[in-house]
Design a protein around this motif. Structure first.
Motif, PDB file in Angstrom:
ATOM      1  N   THR A   6       0.833  -1.212   0.000  1.00 24.35           N
ATOM      2  CA  THR A   6       0.000   0.000   0.000  1.00 24.35           C
ATOM      3  C   THR A   6       0.859   1.250   0.000  1.00 24.35           C
ATOM      4  N   ALA A   7       1.931   1.227   0.816  1.00 22.87           N
ATOM      5  CA  ALA A   7       2.809   2.406   0.872  1.00 22.87           C
ATOM      6  C   ALA A   7       3.464   2.660  -0.468  1.00 22.87           C
ATOM      7  N   SER A   8       3.890   1.584  -1.136  1.00 25.46           N
ATOM      8  CA  SER A   8       4.525   1.753  -2.442  1.00 25.46           C
ATOM      9  C   SER A   8       3.541   2.317  -3.447  1.00 25.46           C
ATOM     10  N   ALA A   9       2.294   1.830  -3.364  1.00 27.06           N
ATOM     11  CA  ALA A   9       1.281   2.329  -4.292  1.00 27.06           C
ATOM     12  C   ALA A   9       1.012   3.804  -4.065  1.00 27.06           C
ATOM     13  N   ARG A  10       1.066   4.213  -2.786  1.00 25.80           N
ATOM     14  CA  ARG A  10       0.825   5.624  -2.507  1.00 25.80           C
ATOM     15  C   ARG A  10       1.996   6.485  -2.966  1.00 25.80           C
ATOM     16  N   ARG A  11       3.219   5.912  -2.917  1.00 24.29           N
ATOM     17  CA  ARG A  11       4.377   6.685  -3.316  1.00 24.29           C
ATOM     18  C   ARG A  11       4.482   6.829  -4.826  1.00 24.29           C
ATOM     19  N   ALA A  12       3.956   5.867  -5.572  1.00 26.63           N
ATOM     20  CA  ALA A  12       4.081   5.907  -7.018  1.00 26.63           C
ATOM     21  C   ALA A  12       3.157   6.972  -7.595  1.00 26.63           C
ATOM     22  N   PRO A  13       3.682   7.959  -8.292  1.00 27.80           N
ATOM     23  CA  PRO A  13       2.834   9.010  -8.848  1.00 27.80           C
ATOM     24  C   PRO A  13       2.027   8.505 -10.029  1.00 27.80           C
ATOM     25  N   GLY A  14       0.798   8.981 -10.146  1.00 31.32           N
ATOM     26  CA  GLY A  14      -0.010   8.663 -11.304  1.00 31.32           C
ATOM     27  C   GLY A  14       0.434   9.471 -12.504  1.00 31.32           C
ATOM     28  N   PRO A  15      -0.262   9.311 -13.637  1.00 33.65           N
ATOM     29  CA  PRO A  15       0.125  10.045 -14.849  1.00 33.65           C
ATOM     30  C   PRO A  15       0.120  11.554 -14.644  1.00 33.65           C
ATOM     31  N   LEU A  16      -0.900  12.079 -13.909  1.00 35.05           N
ATOM     32  CA  LEU A  16      -0.950  13.512 -13.673  1.00 35.05           C
ATOM     33  C   LEU A  16       0.199  13.955 -12.776  1.00 35.05           C
ATOM     34  N   GLY A  17       0.452  13.167 -11.720  1.00 34.37           N
ATOM     35  CA  GLY A  17       1.549  13.508 -10.820  1.00 34.37           C
ATOM     36  C   GLY A  17       2.884  13.493 -11.530  1.00 34.37           C
ATOM     37  N   ALA A  18       3.085  12.493 -12.385  1.00 33.15           N
ATOM     38  CA  ALA A  18       4.339  12.415 -13.127  1.00 33.15           C
ATOM     39  C   ALA A  18       4.478  13.600 -14.080  1.00 33.15           C
ATOM     40  N   ALA A  19       3.364  13.994 -14.706  1.00 34.69           N
ATOM     41  CA  ALA A  19       3.415  15.134 -15.628  1.00 34.69           C
ATOM     42  C   ALA A  19       3.751  16.421 -14.883  1.00 34.69           C
ATOM     43  N   LEU A  20       3.148  16.591 -13.685  1.00 36.55           N
ATOM     44  CA  LEU A  20       3.408  17.808 -12.917  1.00 36.55           C
ATOM     45  C   LEU A  20       4.838  17.864 -12.402  1.00 36.55           C
ATOM     46  N   ARG A  21       5.489  16.714 -12.320  1.00 38.80           N
ATOM     47  CA  ARG A  21       6.880  16.684 -11.874  1.00 38.80           C
ATOM     48  C   ARG A  21       7.859  16.899 -13.024  1.00 38.80           C
ATOM     49  N   SER A  22       7.371  16.941 -14.232  1.00 38.11           N
ATOM     50  CA  SER A  22       8.237  17.104 -15.399  1.00 38.11           C
ATOM     51  C   SER A  22       8.705  18.556 -15.519  1.00 38.11           C
ATOM     52  N   ARG A  23      10.011  18.746 -15.509  1.00 38.43           N
ATOM     53  CA  ARG A  23      10.553  20.100 -15.656  1.00 38.43           C
ATOM     54  C   ARG A  23      10.380  20.621 -17.074  1.00 38.43           C
ATOM     55  N   TRP A  24      10.378  19.715 -18.039  1.00 38.90           N
ATOM     56  CA  TRP A  24      10.163  20.140 -19.420  1.00 38.90           C
ATOM     57  C   TRP A  24       8.746  20.671 -19.605  1.00 38.90           C
ATOM     58  N   LEU A  25       7.783  19.975 -19.000  1.00 40.61           N
ATOM     59  CA  LEU A  25       6.407  20.446 -19.088  1.00 40.61           C
ATOM     60  C   LEU A  25       6.256  21.768 -18.333  1.00 40.61           C
ATOM     61  N   LEU A  26       6.953  21.902 -17.209  1.00 40.45           N
ATOM     62  CA  LEU A  26       6.912  23.155 -16.470  1.00 40.45           C
ATOM     63  C   LEU A  26       7.480  24.294 -17.314  1.00 40.45           C
ATOM     64  N   ALA A  27       8.574  24.037 -18.022  1.00 41.66           N
ATOM     65  CA  ALA A  27       9.155  25.068 -18.888  1.00 41.66           C
ATOM     66  C   ALA A  27       8.155  25.501 -19.955  1.00 41.66           C
ATOM     67  N   LEU A  28       7.455  24.535 -20.528  1.00 43.60           N
ATOM     68  CA  LEU A  28       6.433  24.850 -21.531  1.00 43.60           C
ATOM     69  C   LEU A  28       5.307  25.656 -20.887  1.00 43.60           C
ATOM     70  N   GLY A  29       4.924  25.263 -19.666  1.00 47.13           N
ATOM     71  CA  GLY A  29       3.890  26.001 -18.950  1.00 47.13           C
ATOM     72  C   GLY A  29       4.321  27.421 -18.644  1.00 47.13           C
ATOM     73  N   PHE A  30       5.584  27.598 -18.278  1.00 48.70           N
ATOM     74  CA  PHE A  30       6.095  28.945 -17.995  1.00 48.70           C
ATOM     75  C   PHE A  30       5.977  29.818 -19.236  1.00 48.70           C
ATOM     76  N   VAL A  31       6.384  29.296 -20.371  1.00 45.20           N
ATOM     77  CA  VAL A  31       6.306  30.064 -21.612  1.00 45.20           C
ATOM     78  C   VAL A  31       4.854  30.404 -21.943  1.00 45.20           C
ATOM     79  N   ALA A  32       3.974  29.400 -21.841  1.00 46.52           N
ATOM     80  CA  ALA A  32       2.571  29.614 -22.190  1.00 46.52           C
ATOM     81  C   ALA A  32       1.931  30.667 -21.277  1.00 46.52           C
ATOM     82  N   VAL A  33       2.201  30.576 -19.979  1.00 47.89           N
ATOM     83  CA  VAL A  33       1.612  31.532 -19.029  1.00 47.89           C
ATOM     84  C   VAL A  33       2.105  32.943 -19.311  1.00 47.89           C
ATOM     85  N   HIS A  34       3.384  33.103 -19.544  1.00 47.23           N
ATOM     86  CA  HIS A  34       3.912  34.442 -19.757  1.00 47.23           C
ATOM     87  C   HIS A  34       3.534  35.005 -21.121  1.00 47.23           C
TER      88      HIS A  34
END
Length: 431
Positions: A6-34
């Motif tokens: 159960t603990a391992s399952a809770r630690r494993a990020p889902g697709p959304l969590g993994a996407a939010l942890r992506s620095r490349w996606l964050l960089a794209l988000g920064f550009v889009a927001v600005h």
């Protein structure tokens, strides 16, 4: 293969969590927001860039005539604001060129602050996503005022404060000489130092060195007492229509036609008229410094009782101080809300495992306050000034949210400092 716990399952990020942890996606988000924020600023034109037009005039006038704000005449900003105001004029020609360079400068500063935030902790990416959401909620005013320069400096100072407090104090002091708000970080840093030696070495000396350089250059340029003229300029102002303590007067306009708002063409703001409003403005001149002193004392008391929560206390204190600079301020410009974002973004990234959840409600509240600010300015400022009930309601709710955020920060500082308040440090599955 062993079964998934159960603990391992809770630690494993889902697709959304993994996407939010992506620095490349964050960089794209920064550009889009600005891109969106800048597009909105261009769309609203002088409504957003009106102050930038003044900045450009001050800079061009100084470069062509040698007559500079503070150095030769009183100014509404501290002398350090001459640096960001003048830089775009040095590398551009004409108002349009100045506005382009100014906007690029604000975006670059924000990019630096975001990178510092992301690299601060494993949760830095999450804090950066919240910061981008905050900028979308606040809207284009962020790039059209000096607050777009100082807000990234506040964020940088808070992020590096635990590892390099002396550098954080220097950055925040430099920001305070551009606009007063970053001084809240310096006050919080000073109040959370455990020993006098640390206070002197980590806060007093770096702050004094930066201030000595700024004031020394101003005096060398002939400023004299005008190096501190910003304080006199603020005393001459009265109650601004959007300020928190003007809320009652705004609401009263719904039934009392004698309550009026008029344009001050000297400082380019709309102010509540009348003797009652003047008395409130004079009262706030006293209440604001008193609030700052009381919060500093409360922070010192809590920090010395709870050194195990020093990081959280610093963030809470900074948030409370910045909110007090808005709530008890007779000037209520919409861009002030930009100050609220940095301590929340830093807290999301840096808060300890036992206190992370306490930042969720204020994070939502800050987003709502920012959104309410954008709705009133620039979207429906005319309707607000005209006394349209819907916009008066939005402005009132925005101001109420700011008061609740301040009260919540103060309450939490008090709670941490009380005897018997010992929050267990629990393992956070998301860490």
């Amino acid at each position: 293969m062993p079964p998934t716990t159960t603990a391992s399952a809770r630690r494993a990020p889902g697709p959304l969590g993994a996407a939010l942890r992506s620095r490349w996606l964050l960089a794209l988000g920064f550009v889009a927001v600005h891109v969106w924020v800048v597009h909105q600023a261009i769309r609203w034109g002088n409504t957003i860039y009106g102050d930038v037009t003044l900045y450009e005039w001050w800079a061009r006038h100084g470069l062509t005539t040698g007559q500079w704000p503070v150095l030769d005449y009183d100014w509404v900003y501290p002398v350090g604001a001459l640096v960001p105001v003048t830089l775009p004029a040095l590398v551009s020609g004409g108002l349009l060129g100045y506005e382009i360079v100014w906007t690029a400068m604000v975006v670059v500063l924000d990019a630096v602050a975001t990178v510092v935030l992301v690299r601060a902790a494993p949760r830095g990416v999450l804090g950066a996503w919240w910061w981008l959401a905050f900028l979308v909620a606040l809207g284009p005013i962020f790039v059209g005022r000096l607050d777009g320069v100082v807000a990234p400096l506040i964020l940088i100072a808070l992020v590096i404060a635990s590892r390099r407090p002396a550098l954080a104090a220097a950055v925040a002091t430099a920001g305070a000489w551009i606009k007063i708000a970053p001084g809240a970080v310096v006050v919080a840093l000073a109040a959370t130092r455990a020993r006098w030696r640390d206070l002197w070495r980590q806060v007093v000396v770096p702050g004094a060195v930066v201030s000595a350089v700024v004031v020394g250059l101003a005096l060398a340029g002939g400023a004299g007492q005008r190096a501190f003229s910003v304080f006199g300029q603020q005393e001459a102002r009265t109650l601004q229509a959007e300020s928190v303590f003007a809320t009652w007067f705004s609401v009263a306009r719904l039934w009392d036609p004698s309550v009026t708002i008029e344009y001050n063409d000297v400082i380019y703001t709309y102010e509540v008229q009348g003797q009652a409003a003047q008395h409130v403005a004079e009262l706030l001149d006293v209440l604001l410094p008193v609030a700052v002193l009381l919060l500093a004392a409360l922070t010192w008391w809590t920090a010395h009782r709870r050194p195990d929560h020093a990081g959280d206390i610093l963030l809470l204190s900074t948030a409370a101080l910045l909110l007090s600079l808005i709530v008890f301020n007779k000037v209520g410009s919409p861009q002030f809300v930009a100050w609220v974002g940095p301590p929340l973004a830093a807290a999301i990234a840096l808060a300890g495992p036992g206190t992370r959840r306490m930042w969720a409600p204020p994070a939502v509240g800050a987003l709502l306050a920012a959104l309410g600010t954008q709705i009133v300015y620039p979207v429906a400022y005319g309707e607000f000034l005209a006394g349209e009930p819907g916009m008066i309601t939005v402005e009132g709710l925005r101001n109420l949210t700011l008061v609740v955020l301040l009260a919540g920060a103060v309450w939490r500082i008090v709670q941490l400092g009380r005897d018997g308040v010992r929050e267990p440090v629990r393992a956070d599955p998301a860490a």
